[in-house]
Design a protein around this motif. Structure first.
Motif, mmCIF file in Angstrom:
data_model
loop_
_atom_site.group_PDB
_atom_site.id
_atom_site.type_symbol
_atom_site.label_atom_id
_atom_site.label_comp_id
_atom_site.label_asym_id
_atom_site.label_seq_id
_atom_site.Cartn_x
_atom_site.Cartn_y
_atom_site.Cartn_z
ATOM 1 N N CYS A 59 0.839 -1.214 0.000
ATOM 2 C CA CYS A 59 0.000 0.000 0.000
ATOM 3 C C CYS A 59 0.868 1.254 0.000
ATOM 4 O O CYS A 59 0.539 2.252 -0.663
ATOM 5 C CB CYS A 59 -0.923 0.003 1.214
ATOM 6 S SG CYS A 59 -2.243 -1.222 1.160
ATOM 7 N N ASN A 63 0.901 4.109 -2.874
ATOM 8 C CA ASN A 63 0.710 5.523 -2.551
ATOM 9 C C ASN A 63 1.844 6.381 -3.106
ATOM 10 O O ASN A 63 1.622 7.506 -3.539
ATOM 11 C CB ASN A 63 0.621 5.708 -1.029
ATOM 12 C CG ASN A 63 0.210 7.109 -0.642
ATOM 13 O OD1 ASN A 63 -0.754 7.658 -1.167
ATOM 14 N ND2 ASN A 63 0.952 7.714 0.265
ATOM 15 N N SER A 64 3.068 5.841 -3.118
ATOM 16 C CA SER A 64 4.198 6.578 -3.689
ATOM 17 C C SER A 64 3.998 6.802 -5.186
ATOM 18 O O SER A 64 4.269 7.887 -5.701
ATOM 19 C CB SER A 64 5.502 5.807 -3.443
ATOM 20 O OG SER A 64 5.824 5.773 -2.068
ATOM 21 N N TYR A 66 1.104 6.881 -6.687
ATOM 22 C CA TYR A 66 -0.031 7.816 -6.775
ATOM 23 C C TYR A 66 0.428 9.264 -6.544
ATOM 24 O O TYR A 66 0.099 10.171 -7.325
ATOM 25 C CB TYR A 66 -1.073 7.402 -5.737
ATOM 26 C CG TYR A 66 -2.160 8.409 -5.454
ATOM 27 C CD1 TYR A 66 -3.178 8.657 -6.371
ATOM 28 C CD2 TYR A 66 -2.193 9.098 -4.237
ATOM 29 C CE1 TYR A 66 -4.187 9.571 -6.096
ATOM 30 C CE2 TYR A 66 -3.197 10.002 -3.953
ATOM 31 C CZ TYR A 66 -4.196 10.245 -4.880
ATOM 32 O OH TYR A 66 -5.191 11.143 -4.603
ATOM 33 N N GLY A 67 1.197 9.496 -5.480
ATOM 34 C CA GLY A 67 1.623 10.848 -5.143
ATOM 35 C C GLY A 67 2.561 11.452 -6.178
ATOM 36 O O GLY A 67 2.393 12.613 -6.576
ATOM 37 N N THR A 100 -3.867 14.203 -0.342
ATOM 38 C CA THR A 100 -4.296 12.854 0.037
ATOM 39 C C THR A 100 -3.096 11.904 0.083
ATOM 40 O O THR A 100 -3.035 11.019 0.937
ATOM 41 C CB THR A 100 -5.360 12.297 -0.936
ATOM 42 O OG1 THR A 100 -4.935 12.468 -2.290
ATOM 43 C CG2 THR A 100 -6.697 12.977 -0.721
ATOM 44 N N TYR A 101 -2.142 12.087 -0.825
ATOM 45 C CA TYR A 101 -0.914 11.278 -0.776
ATOM 46 C C TYR A 101 -0.221 11.426 0.579
ATOM 47 O O TYR A 101 0.166 10.432 1.211
ATOM 48 C CB TYR A 101 0.037 11.695 -1.905
ATOM 49 C CG TYR A 101 1.497 11.489 -1.564
ATOM 50 C CD1 TYR A 101 2.072 10.222 -1.613
ATOM 51 C CD2 TYR A 101 2.294 12.575 -1.168
ATOM 52 C CE1 TYR A 101 3.407 10.041 -1.275
ATOM 53 C CE2 TYR A 101 3.621 12.394 -0.835
ATOM 54 C CZ TYR A 101 4.177 11.133 -0.881
ATOM 55 O OH TYR A 101 5.487 10.948 -0.530
ATOM 56 N N TYR A 104 -2.361 9.744 3.261
ATOM 57 C CA TYR A 104 -2.302 8.283 3.144
ATOM 58 C C TYR A 104 -0.990 7.746 3.707
ATOM 59 O O TYR A 104 -0.955 6.697 4.351
ATOM 60 C CB TYR A 104 -2.427 7.852 1.680
ATOM 61 C CG TYR A 104 -3.784 8.033 1.076
ATOM 62 C CD1 TYR A 104 -4.939 7.934 1.848
ATOM 63 C CD2 TYR A 104 -3.936 8.297 -0.290
ATOM 64 C CE1 TYR A 104 -6.196 8.105 1.273
ATOM 65 C CE2 TYR A 104 -5.181 8.465 -0.862
ATOM 66 C CZ TYR A 104 -6.307 8.365 -0.082
ATOM 67 O OH TYR A 104 -7.548 8.525 -0.645
ATOM 68 N N GLU A 105 0.085 8.464 3.451
ATOM 69 C CA GLU A 105 1.397 8.008 3.924
ATOM 70 C C GLU A 105 1.392 7.842 5.445
ATOM 71 O O GLU A 105 1.856 6.826 5.976
ATOM 72 C CB GLU A 105 2.470 9.012 3.505
ATOM 73 C CG GLU A 105 3.892 8.509 3.648
ATOM 74 C CD GLU A 105 4.365 7.724 2.444
ATOM 75 O OE1 GLU A 105 5.527 7.295 2.450
ATOM 76 O OE2 GLU A 105 3.584 7.530 1.491
ATOM 77 N N ILE A 108 -1.111 4.961 6.578
ATOM 78 C CA ILE A 108 -0.545 3.635 6.327
ATOM 79 C C ILE A 108 0.535 3.321 7.363
ATOM 80 O O ILE A 108 0.606 2.202 7.887
ATOM 81 C CB ILE A 108 0.032 3.534 4.897
ATOM 82 C CG1 ILE A 108 -1.092 3.641 3.863
ATOM 83 C CG2 ILE A 108 0.776 2.211 4.704
ATOM 84 C CD1 ILE A 108 -0.595 3.827 2.432
ATOM 85 N N ASN A 142 -8.698 3.544 5.711
ATOM 86 C CA ASN A 142 -7.480 4.316 5.492
ATOM 87 C C ASN A 142 -7.563 5.142 4.211
ATOM 88 O O ASN A 142 -7.086 6.282 4.164
ATOM 89 C CB ASN A 142 -6.287 3.357 5.416
ATOM 90 C CG ASN A 142 -5.034 4.036 4.919
ATOM 91 O OD1 ASN A 142 -4.352 4.728 5.655
ATOM 92 N ND2 ASN A 142 -4.708 3.848 3.640
ATOM 93 N N TRP A 143 -8.182 4.616 3.151
ATOM 94 C CA TRP A 143 -8.313 5.349 1.898
ATOM 95 C C TRP A 143 -9.481 6.331 1.928
ATOM 96 O O TRP A 143 -9.392 7.429 1.360
ATOM 97 C CB TRP A 143 -8.523 4.381 0.719
ATOM 98 C CG TRP A 143 -7.352 3.483 0.430
ATOM 99 C CD1 TRP A 143 -7.320 2.127 0.524
ATOM 100 C CD2 TRP A 143 -6.033 3.874 0.027
ATOM 101 N NE1 TRP A 143 -6.071 1.652 0.203
ATOM 102 C CE2 TRP A 143 -5.260 2.690 -0.123
ATOM 103 C CE3 TRP A 143 -5.428 5.097 -0.241
ATOM 104 C CZ2 TRP A 143 -3.926 2.709 -0.505
ATOM 105 C CZ3 TRP A 143 -4.090 5.113 -0.628
ATOM 106 C CH2 TRP A 143 -3.360 3.932 -0.748
#
Length: 304
Positions: A59, A63-64, A66-67, A100-101, A104-105, A108, A142-143
């Motif tokens: 995850c 996310n990395s 995605y960001g 959001t990135y 999320y980091e 997570i 979490n998302w």
């Protein structure tokens, strides 16, 4: 605001050096994507890695990707562009992705800390507590939570009347947009503070509590249990410290430092949370977890 666009001022007067920045940025982006995709494939394809700790690492890599996808393509395009403008809609979308990135980091990392706390404090009940169903619920929450809370912040910003268009950033930043408004933005500032507490300080507080609890438990345990706990927790702590420092720089620069530092240093520090963690995370996990490292090496060999 004229034509509903924003203008990135920091791309002015770069001259031919922008081509050097573009080349470095493009290479770095490709390396980040490559490393994180290796982690994603390693965990996804290897059945023995379908465990909560490894799934959360997956995850983190997702996310990395995605960001960085919300930042690098636009940055590279602006380095080659002559206009350096972005539409209002695209700007809000980029700000939403970047915020959001970052959230999320942290969430997570919070789930990782919770996973390690349960594994070390209740090893016999771990499998019964961290079931696939429970982990799925945690990941969905979490998302969803950052998406909803930051989405509301974006809507509040979009409703403002914006009177300026010059952004002293190389990416769209919600607080910088709010400062361009010519109407009362008290609601935005108050809600922004609430979101920051909910998505930054509360997860950080839980993470710190979890690792303090783990350290206390380890001090009372045997050398073997202590060694195993440190082996799995230290990479998480390294990632946490790295991202926390980067996020602290960004929050401090955007909220409290106004032109007091050299411009080049300000830009570098404000980008650290977008650049360093996506590069460091896969290296830390790839080097420190033998199961992931072995699968990655097999993937590299088969791709040749």
């Amino acid at each position: 605001m004229e034509n509903g666009t924003f203008y990135f001022m920091l791309f002015e007067d770069l001259g031919y050096i922008r081509y050097a920045f573009f080349s470095l940025g493009f290479i770095f982006y490709c390396v980040v994507i490559y490393f994180n995709v290796l982690i994603i494939l390693a965990v996804f394809l290897e059945r023995t890695l379908h465990q909560p700790m490894y799934i959360l690492i997956l995850c983190l890599s997702i996310n990395s990707v995605y960001g960085t996808a919300g930042f690098f393509p636009r940055l590279l395009a602006d380095l080659l562009s002559e206009t350096h403008t972005i539409s209002r809609e695209a700007c809000f979308l980029q700000a939403f992705v970047i915020y959001t990135y970052a959230s999320y980091e942290l969430t997570i990392l919070m789930l990782m800390a919770f996973d390690r706390l349960v594994a070390i404090s209740k090893p016999l009940q771990y499998q019964n507590i961290f079931t696939p169903r429970f982990l799925t619920i945690l990941i969905i929450l979490n998302w969803m939570f950052p998406m909803i809370s930051i989405g509301i912040a974006a809507i509040l910003t979009a409703r403002l009347t914006i009177c300026g268009k010059n952004l002293l950033k190389v990416y769209c930043h919600n607080y910088e947009i709010v400062k361009l408004s010519c109407v009362n933005n008290t609601i935005n500032n108050m809600y922004g503070l609430i979101v920051t507490i909910a998505t930054v300080f509360l997860p950080l507080s839980f993470i710190i509590y979890s690792y303090i609890k783990i350290l206390i438990i380890c001090q009372r345990s045997s050398r073997e249990i202590k060694s195993k706990a440190y082996q799995t927790c230290i990479p998480h702590i390294v990632i946490l410290l790295n991202f926390s420092l980067a996020l602290f720089c960004e929050l401090t620069l955007s909220r409290f430092v106004n032109g007091e530092l050299p411009l080049s240093l300000t830009v570098v520090l404000s980008l650290e949370f977008l650049i360093v963690p996506p590069f460091v995370n896969p290296l830390v996990y790839g080097l420190n977890f033998p199961d992931i490292r072995k699968k990655i090496l097999r993937l590299i060999k088969t791709s040749r």
